[in-house]
Design a protein around this motif. Sequence first.
Motif, PDB file in Angstrom:
ATOM      1  N   UNK A 184       0.738  -1.140  -0.001  1.00  0.00           N
ATOM      2  CA  UNK A 184      -0.032  -0.037  -0.091  1.00  0.00           C
ATOM      3  C   UNK A 184       0.767   1.138  -0.039  1.00  0.00           C
ATOM      4  N   UNK A 185       1.792   1.344   0.600  1.00  0.00           N
ATOM      5  CA  UNK A 185       3.046   2.330   0.613  1.00  0.00           C
ATOM      6  C   UNK A 185       3.347   2.913  -0.808  1.00  0.00           C
ATOM      7  N   UNK A 186       3.389   1.669  -1.807  1.00  0.00           N
ATOM      8  CA  UNK A 186       3.946   2.314  -2.885  1.00  0.00           C
ATOM      9  C   UNK A 186       2.670   2.047  -4.032  1.00  0.00           C
ATOM     10  N   UNK A 187       1.421   2.043  -3.357  1.00  0.00           N
ATOM     11  CA  UNK A 187       0.305   1.839  -4.297  1.00  0.00           C
ATOM     12  C   UNK A 187       0.368   0.816  -5.444  1.00  0.00           C
ATOM     13  N   UNK A 188       0.899  -0.548  -4.982  1.00  0.00           N
ATOM     14  CA  UNK A 188       0.850  -1.450  -5.836  1.00  0.00           C
ATOM     15  C   UNK A 188       0.557  -2.903  -5.184  1.00  0.00           C
ATOM     16  N   UNK A 189       0.412  -3.704  -6.352  1.00  0.00           N
ATOM     17  CA  UNK A 189       0.120  -5.118  -5.835  1.00  0.00           C
ATOM     18  C   UNK A 189       1.411  -6.211  -6.564  1.00  0.00           C
ATOM     19  N   UNK A 190       1.850  -7.016  -5.641  1.00  0.00           N
ATOM     20  CA  UNK A 190       2.757  -7.690  -5.923  1.00  0.00           C
ATOM     21  C   UNK A 190       2.335  -9.113  -5.957  1.00  0.00           C
ATOM     22  N   UNK A 204       4.652  -7.191 -10.564  1.00  0.00           N
ATOM     23  CA  UNK A 204       4.352  -5.979  -9.604  1.00  0.00           C
ATOM     24  C   UNK A 204       3.262  -5.275 -10.581  1.00  0.00           C
ATOM     25  N   UNK A 205       2.097  -4.983 -10.319  1.00  0.00           N
ATOM     26  CA  UNK A 205       1.061  -4.005 -10.969  1.00  0.00           C
ATOM     27  C   UNK A 205       0.568  -2.997  -9.848  1.00  0.00           C
ATOM     28  N   UNK A 206       0.347  -1.784 -10.593  1.00  0.00           N
ATOM     29  CA  UNK A 206      -0.317  -0.648  -9.957  1.00  0.00           C
ATOM     30  C   UNK A 206      -1.634  -0.824  -9.435  1.00  0.00           C
ATOM     31  N   UNK A 207      -2.300  -0.487  -8.364  1.00  0.00           N
ATOM     32  CA  UNK A 207      -3.458  -0.499  -8.098  1.00  0.00           C
ATOM     33  C   UNK A 207      -4.207   0.288  -9.148  1.00  0.00           C
ATOM     34  N   UNK A 208      -5.434  -0.394  -9.537  1.00  0.00           N
ATOM     35  CA  UNK A 208      -6.330   0.405 -10.470  1.00  0.00           C
ATOM     36  C   UNK A 208      -5.830  -0.192 -11.907  1.00  0.00           C
ATOM     37  N   UNK A 209      -4.664  -0.987 -11.925  1.00  0.00           N
ATOM     38  CA  UNK A 209      -4.338  -1.263 -13.518  1.00  0.00           C
ATOM     39  C   UNK A 209      -5.483  -1.927 -14.093  1.00  0.00           C
ATOM     40  N   UNK A 210      -6.383  -1.774 -15.195  1.00  0.00           N
ATOM     41  CA  UNK A 210      -7.280  -2.230 -15.816  1.00  0.00           C
ATOM     42  C   UNK A 210      -7.107  -3.707 -16.515  1.00  0.00           C
ATOM     43  N   UNK A 211      -5.802  -3.917 -16.496  1.00  0.00           N
ATOM     44  CA  UNK A 211      -5.261  -5.118 -17.381  1.00  0.00           C
ATOM     45  C   UNK A 211      -5.375  -6.227 -16.334  1.00  0.00           C
ATOM     46  N   UNK A 212      -5.413  -5.833 -15.066  1.00  0.00           N
ATOM     47  CA  UNK A 212      -5.434  -6.991 -14.119  1.00  0.00           C
ATOM     48  C   UNK A 212      -7.112  -7.459 -13.480  1.00  0.00           C
ATOM     49  N   UNK A 213      -7.251  -8.519 -13.576  1.00  0.00           N
ATOM     50  CA  UNK A 213      -8.421  -9.175 -12.888  1.00  0.00           C
ATOM     51  C   UNK A 213      -8.231 -10.254 -11.864  1.00  0.00           C
ATOM     52  N   UNK A 214      -8.738 -10.205 -10.740  1.00  0.00           N
ATOM     53  CA  UNK A 214      -8.709 -11.105  -9.851  1.00  0.00           C
ATOM     54  C   UNK A 214      -9.657 -12.233 -10.113  1.00  0.00           C
TER      55      UNK A 214
END
Length: 225
Positions: A184-190, A204-214
Amino acid sequence: MNKELFISRLNFAIKTRNYTQYSLSKKTGINKGSLSSYMSGKYLPKQDKIYILSDALDVNPEWLMCSSDDMELNLPNEFGFDEDSEVGSYPFIEDSVSAGVPNLISGYNYLNHIQIPDFFLGRYAGRKDIVVLKVNGDSMNKIIPDDSIIVVLQDVPLSSLSTDDIVVFSYNYEYGVKKLIKDKSNNRLIFRPESHESCFEDLIVNYGDTNLQIIGKVIMYNVML
């Protein structure tokens, strides 16, 4: 006993069985300080404690001691149940995760189903948002061996996921299963591999990246025999 593998398996079992250190301490009689030391790898439990933990977590003690890849106890078929057990039927996508899976189950015209005993799924038994997938590859082989099948709870909001949850996801239409780290400190998901091989790297993907789907959260797995 492989310390690194033991730590991964113990933490995975605690998470998937929905225990906290406090609740597991109450269940087993092992004090929280000792549990914390086991979970961090400060020291390893003696065999009698392994059996106490395995019984409380309902896992195979040989798996916890890293001498077996079978997490579940005495399973005579894919998931293990006797003929008198209550079972549910769940959609089974036979394509491996690494080869790609559809975003939605409805992407298939027809899905085979697999029977899973209610005692295996616990509080998740009977849910309609469960899908069963096969894992192919070694990027998570510290925890989930190649050729395992995983039980996935679909459509879990990112806000409900925690660091160290294991998730199935797609990024740029490539699918995978990895451990989630919320930075969260770097606004990203690993998305982190847990492998004995050194060739796998973090995604490593930034929060809100529309290319990502869980796609969903892995709630259990078992080795496909």
